[in-house]
Write a protein that holds these residues in place. Structure first.
Motif, PDB file in Angstrom:
ATOM      1  N   SER A  32      35.666 -52.887   3.061  1.00 22.72           N
ATOM      2  CA  SER A  32      36.528 -51.740   3.349  1.00 22.72           C
ATOM      3  C   SER A  32      37.678 -51.656   2.335  1.00 22.72           C
ATOM      4  CB  SER A  32      37.084 -51.852   4.772  1.00 22.72           C
ATOM      5  OG  SER A  32      37.976 -50.805   5.038  1.00 22.72           O
ATOM      6  N   ASN A  33      38.296 -52.793   2.018  1.00 21.18           N
ATOM      7  CA  ASN A  33      39.380 -52.818   1.028  1.00 21.18           C
ATOM      8  C   ASN A  33      38.877 -52.344  -0.336  1.00 21.18           C
ATOM      9  OD1 ASN A  33      41.009 -53.890   3.001  1.00 21.18           O
ATOM     10  ND2 ASN A  33      41.147 -55.920   2.110  1.00 21.18           N
ATOM     11  N   ALA A  34      37.706 -52.839  -0.746  1.00 14.01           N
ATOM     12  CA  ALA A  34      37.147 -52.461  -2.043  1.00 14.01           C
ATOM     13  C   ALA A  34      36.812 -50.969  -2.079  1.00 14.01           C
ATOM     14  CB  ALA A  34      35.906 -53.299  -2.341  1.00 14.01           C
ATOM     15  N   LYS A  35      36.227 -50.456  -1.012  1.00 12.32           N
ATOM     16  CA  LYS A  35      35.877 -49.041  -0.965  1.00 12.32           C
ATOM     17  C   LYS A  35      37.121 -48.168  -1.081  1.00 12.32           C
ATOM     18  CE  LYS A  35      32.615 -47.831   2.026  1.00 12.32           C
ATOM     19  NZ  LYS A  35      31.803 -47.803   3.266  1.00 12.32           N
ATOM     20  N   GLU A  36      38.179 -48.558  -0.398  1.00 13.43           N
ATOM     21  CA  GLU A  36      39.424 -47.790  -0.469  1.00 13.43           C
ATOM     22  C   GLU A  36      39.973 -47.785  -1.892  1.00 13.43           C
ATOM     23  OE1 GLU A  36      40.988 -45.783   1.727  1.00 13.43           O
ATOM     24  OE2 GLU A  36      39.195 -46.110   2.933  1.00 13.43           O
ATOM     25  N   SER A  94      27.445 -48.772  -1.098  1.00 13.18           N
ATOM     26  CA  SER A  94      28.180 -50.030  -1.194  1.00 13.18           C
ATOM     27  C   SER A  94      27.410 -51.138  -0.497  1.00 13.18           C
ATOM     28  CB  SER A  94      29.566 -49.887  -0.565  1.00 13.18           C
ATOM     29  OG  SER A  94      29.454 -49.586   0.816  1.00 13.18           O
ATOM     30  N   TRP A  95      27.708 -52.385  -0.880  1.00 15.01           N
ATOM     31  CA  TRP A  95      27.103 -53.561  -0.261  1.00 15.01           C
ATOM     32  C   TRP A  95      28.039 -54.741  -0.448  1.00 15.01           C
ATOM     33  CZ3 TRP A  95      26.403 -57.628  -3.570  1.00 15.01           C
ATOM     34  CH2 TRP A  95      26.349 -57.336  -4.934  1.00 15.01           C
ATOM     35  N   ILE A  96      27.832 -55.792   0.356  1.00 14.88           N
ATOM     36  CA  ILE A  96      28.607 -57.019   0.215  1.00 14.88           C
ATOM     37  C   ILE A  96      27.788 -58.189   0.734  1.00 14.88           C
ATOM     38  CG2 ILE A  96      29.795 -56.930   2.454  1.00 14.88           C
ATOM     39  CD1 ILE A  96      32.345 -57.772   0.673  1.00 14.88           C
ATOM     40  N   GLY A 112      30.460 -58.134  -3.939  1.00 12.29           N
ATOM     41  CA  GLY A 112      29.907 -56.882  -3.450  1.00 12.29           C
ATOM     42  C   GLY A 112      29.694 -55.895  -4.571  1.00 12.29           C
ATOM     43  N   GLY A 113      29.257 -54.703  -4.203  1.00 10.19           N
ATOM     44  CA  GLY A 113      29.005 -53.670  -5.193  1.00 10.19           C
ATOM     45  C   GLY A 113      29.268 -52.282  -4.655  1.00 10.19           C
ATOM     46  N   LYS A 159      26.628 -44.713 -11.504  1.00 12.33           N
ATOM     47  CA  LYS A 159      27.288 -45.891 -12.095  1.00 12.33           C
ATOM     48  C   LYS A 159      27.445 -46.943 -11.012  1.00 12.33           C
ATOM     49  CE  LYS A 159      28.682 -43.913 -16.052  1.00 12.33           C
ATOM     50  NZ  LYS A 159      28.679 -44.395 -17.376  1.00 12.33           N
ATOM     51  N   GLN A 160      27.145 -48.189 -11.365  1.00 10.26           N
ATOM     52  CA  GLN A 160      27.259 -49.291 -10.409  1.00 10.26           C
ATOM     53  C   GLN A 160      28.317 -50.278 -10.880  1.00 10.26           C
ATOM     54  OE1 GLN A 160      23.414 -50.981  -9.683  1.00 10.26           O
ATOM     55  NE2 GLN A 160      22.567 -49.072  -8.953  1.00 10.26           N
TER      56      GLN A 160
END
Length: 104
Positions: A37-41, A52-54, A73-74, A84-85
């Protein structure tokens, strides 16, 4: 007198239990879900994401001579019709992104 002592002991036990719980809560590491959630934000600040994945198991990551315990994660983004990844690492202690790289 016995009833008073019993009430006093119970009250003291509840207070100590509450203090211990609050101390344990502050030392608790973040969950993989919270890390994602932090990364997505963070990634959403620069545009929408499409996937997204982790990994649920933490890994040791070395960055600038320091060793961190982190989740990997990604994120996938669509930029100008092109997918783009990005791969990232999130620190277990703080929830902050340690590193992020674009993958092929």
């Amino acid at each position: 007198m016995k009833k008073r002592n019993l009430i006093l002991a119970a009250s003291l036990g509840i207070a100590v239990g509450y203090l211990l719980k609050s101390q344990l809560d502050t030392k608790q590491k973040i969950t993989p879900e919270k890390a994602l959630s932090n990364a997505k934000e963070a990634f959403k600040r620069n545009g929408p994401i499409s996937g997204s994945w982790i990994y649920m198991k933490p890994e040791e990551v070395e960055k600038n001579g320091l060793v961190y315990e982190a989740y990997r994660g990604g994120i996938t983004r669509n930029i100008d019709g092109e997918s783009k990844q990005y791969e990232f690492y999130v620190d277990l202690e703080t929830g902050g992104i340690i590193a992020s790289t674009e993958t092929a």
